[in-house]
Scaffold this motif. Sequence first.
Motif, PDB file in Angstrom:
ATOM      1  N   GLY A 119       0.923  -1.393   0.231  1.00 48.47           N
ATOM      2  CA  GLY A 119       0.017  -0.043  -0.097  1.00 48.47           C
ATOM      3  C   GLY A 119       0.730   1.334   0.034  1.00 48.47           C
ATOM      4  O   GLY A 119       1.794   1.405   0.823  1.00 48.47           O
ATOM      5  N   LEU A 120       0.528   2.113  -0.929  1.00 52.57           N
ATOM      6  CA  LEU A 120       1.408   3.444  -0.965  1.00 52.57           C
ATOM      7  C   LEU A 120       0.566   4.439   0.167  1.00 52.57           C
ATOM      8  O   LEU A 120       1.700   5.200   0.765  1.00 52.57           O
ATOM      9  CB  LEU A 120       1.096   4.099  -2.231  1.00 52.57           C
ATOM     10  N   ASP A 121      -0.457   4.320   0.827  1.00 53.45           N
ATOM     11  CA  ASP A 121      -0.861   5.306   1.874  1.00 53.45           C
ATOM     12  C   ASP A 121      -0.265   4.564   3.225  1.00 53.45           C
ATOM     13  O   ASP A 121      -0.348   3.353   3.457  1.00 53.45           O
ATOM     14  CB  ASP A 121      -2.479   5.196   1.859  1.00 53.45           C
ATOM     15  N   PRO A 122      -0.101   5.442   4.031  1.00 44.80           N
ATOM     16  CA  PRO A 122       0.258   4.909   5.580  1.00 44.80           C
ATOM     17  C   PRO A 122      -0.646   4.346   6.242  1.00 44.80           C
ATOM     18  O   PRO A 122      -1.873   4.476   5.979  1.00 44.80           O
ATOM     19  CB  PRO A 122       0.742   6.391   5.937  1.00 44.80           C
ATOM     20  N   LEU A 123      -0.212   3.389   7.106  1.00 43.95           N
ATOM     21  CA  LEU A 123      -1.260   2.409   7.760  1.00 43.95           C
ATOM     22  C   LEU A 123      -0.710   2.350   9.359  1.00 43.95           C
ATOM     23  O   LEU A 123       0.839   2.188   9.371  1.00 43.95           O
ATOM     24  CB  LEU A 123      -1.463   1.265   7.109  1.00 43.95           C
ATOM     25  N   GLN A 124      -1.398   2.694  10.300  1.00 40.25           N
ATOM     26  CA  GLN A 124      -0.997   2.651  11.637  1.00 40.25           C
ATOM     27  C   GLN A 124      -0.313   1.179  11.944  1.00 40.25           C
ATOM     28  O   GLN A 124      -1.052   0.380  11.512  1.00 40.25           O
ATOM     29  CB  GLN A 124      -1.838   3.070  12.490  1.00 40.25           C
ATOM     30  N   PRO A 125       0.951   1.261  12.435  1.00 42.25           N
ATOM     31  CA  PRO A 125       1.187  -0.304  13.063  1.00 42.25           C
ATOM     32  C   PRO A 125       0.185  -0.750  13.928  1.00 42.25           C
ATOM     33  O   PRO A 125      -0.569  -0.142  14.686  1.00 42.25           O
ATOM     34  CB  PRO A 125       2.616   0.231  13.871  1.00 42.25           C
ATOM     35  N   MET A 126       0.101  -2.262  13.850  1.00 44.15           N
ATOM     36  CA  MET A 126      -0.761  -2.801  14.750  1.00 44.15           C
ATOM     37  C   MET A 126      -2.429  -2.629  14.617  1.00 44.15           C
ATOM     38  O   MET A 126      -2.945  -2.682  15.274  1.00 44.15           O
ATOM     39  CB  MET A 126      -0.610  -2.553  16.258  1.00 44.15           C
ATOM     40  N   THR A 127      -2.807  -2.086  13.204  1.00 43.06           N
ATOM     41  CA  THR A 127      -3.870  -1.856  12.929  1.00 43.06           C
ATOM     42  C   THR A 127      -4.631  -3.214  12.893  1.00 43.06           C
ATOM     43  O   THR A 127      -4.236  -4.372  12.342  1.00 43.06           O
ATOM     44  CB  THR A 127      -3.991  -1.197  11.217  1.00 43.06           C
ATOM     45  N   PRO A 128      -5.747  -3.605  13.415  1.00 39.25           N
ATOM     46  CA  PRO A 128      -6.629  -4.708  13.578  1.00 39.25           C
ATOM     47  C   PRO A 128      -6.973  -5.324  12.054  1.00 39.25           C
ATOM     48  O   PRO A 128      -7.404  -4.370  11.283  1.00 39.25           O
ATOM     49  CB  PRO A 128      -7.787  -4.308  14.320  1.00 39.25           C
ATOM     50  N   PHE A 129      -7.011  -6.405  12.123  1.00 36.79           N
ATOM     51  CA  PHE A 129      -7.375  -7.005  10.769  1.00 36.79           C
ATOM     52  C   PHE A 129      -8.644  -6.458  10.191  1.00 36.79           C
ATOM     53  O   PHE A 129      -8.891  -6.175   9.005  1.00 36.79           O
ATOM     54  CB  PHE A 129      -7.455  -8.701  11.032  1.00 36.79           C
ATOM     55  N   ASP A 130      -9.722  -6.569  10.992  1.00 43.23           N
ATOM     56  CA  ASP A 130     -10.895  -5.833  10.376  1.00 43.23           C
ATOM     57  C   ASP A 130     -10.943  -4.454   9.859  1.00 43.23           C
ATOM     58  O   ASP A 130     -11.758  -4.121   8.977  1.00 43.23           O
ATOM     59  CB  ASP A 130     -12.001  -5.943  11.760  1.00 43.23           C
ATOM     60  N   ASP A 131      -9.789  -3.638  10.142  1.00 38.43           N
ATOM     61  CA  ASP A 131      -9.681  -2.528   9.585  1.00 38.43           C
ATOM     62  C   ASP A 131      -8.875  -2.483   8.397  1.00 38.43           C
ATOM     63  O   ASP A 131      -8.840  -1.403   7.788  1.00 38.43           O
ATOM     64  CB  ASP A 131      -9.145  -1.425  10.847  1.00 38.43           C
ATOM     65  N   LEU A 132      -8.134  -3.669   7.944  1.00 39.42           N
ATOM     66  CA  LEU A 132      -7.622  -3.727   7.049  1.00 39.42           C
ATOM     67  C   LEU A 132      -8.365  -3.749   5.723  1.00 39.42           C
ATOM     68  O   LEU A 132      -8.043  -3.392   4.589  1.00 39.42           O
ATOM     69  CB  LEU A 132      -6.596  -4.959   6.873  1.00 39.42           C
ATOM     70  N   ARG A 133      -9.402  -4.339   5.652  1.00 43.37           N
ATOM     71  CA  ARG A 133     -10.466  -4.520   4.522  1.00 43.37           C
ATOM     72  C   ARG A 133     -10.705  -3.306   3.548  1.00 43.37           C
ATOM     73  O   ARG A 133     -10.481  -2.999   2.628  1.00 43.37           O
ATOM     74  CB  ARG A 133     -11.820  -4.930   4.907  1.00 43.37           C
TER      75      ARG A 133
END
Length: 166
Positions: A119-133
């Motif tokens: 992914g090119l956009d930033p993503l918080q470390p430890m983002t829960p799986f449900d928030d990945l979709r």
Amino acid sequence: MLIETAPAPTAGLLASLGVWFWIDLTEAGHVAFLLLAHPPARRAGESVESIELNMQGLVSALTLAEPSAKLPDIGPRLVVHGRAAMLTLDGCSFVMRVPVSAEWADFVTAGAPVVIEVGLDPLQPMTPFDDLRPYVSEGAQHGRLFLGKTRAEPPRRFIGAGGPPV
């Protein structure tokens, strides 16, 4: 669209990435997924633009494509040893070490296909799986997610590979 002059991945970039992995049922059957994303800017000199440029370099080093394109086979790039996967990158003298679950490792070493997503956009470390979709879905819709199909190979490829895992 990728910038052709994106830098090759550095050890620092690879060490800073967030990694998420899972097994999902797709139209092609069960597939292992490996998502790589950078956290939001947090160091001096980091910006949204510099992070994106570095992530484009990672996309190039893995020969990934936009989701609208046919999913490219990027060749065998994984070696799984215990609960770690080693990911090879073009143009790098080191490999990326990725911690994985025993279930994921067993599935992949049994010959299952793996889809690597960057992914090119930033993503918080430890983002829960449900928030990945939503991250994956929106990234795919807006050309901000790049994919490729790979598989595991026997560990012998790394003998004398020229550099330590990161």
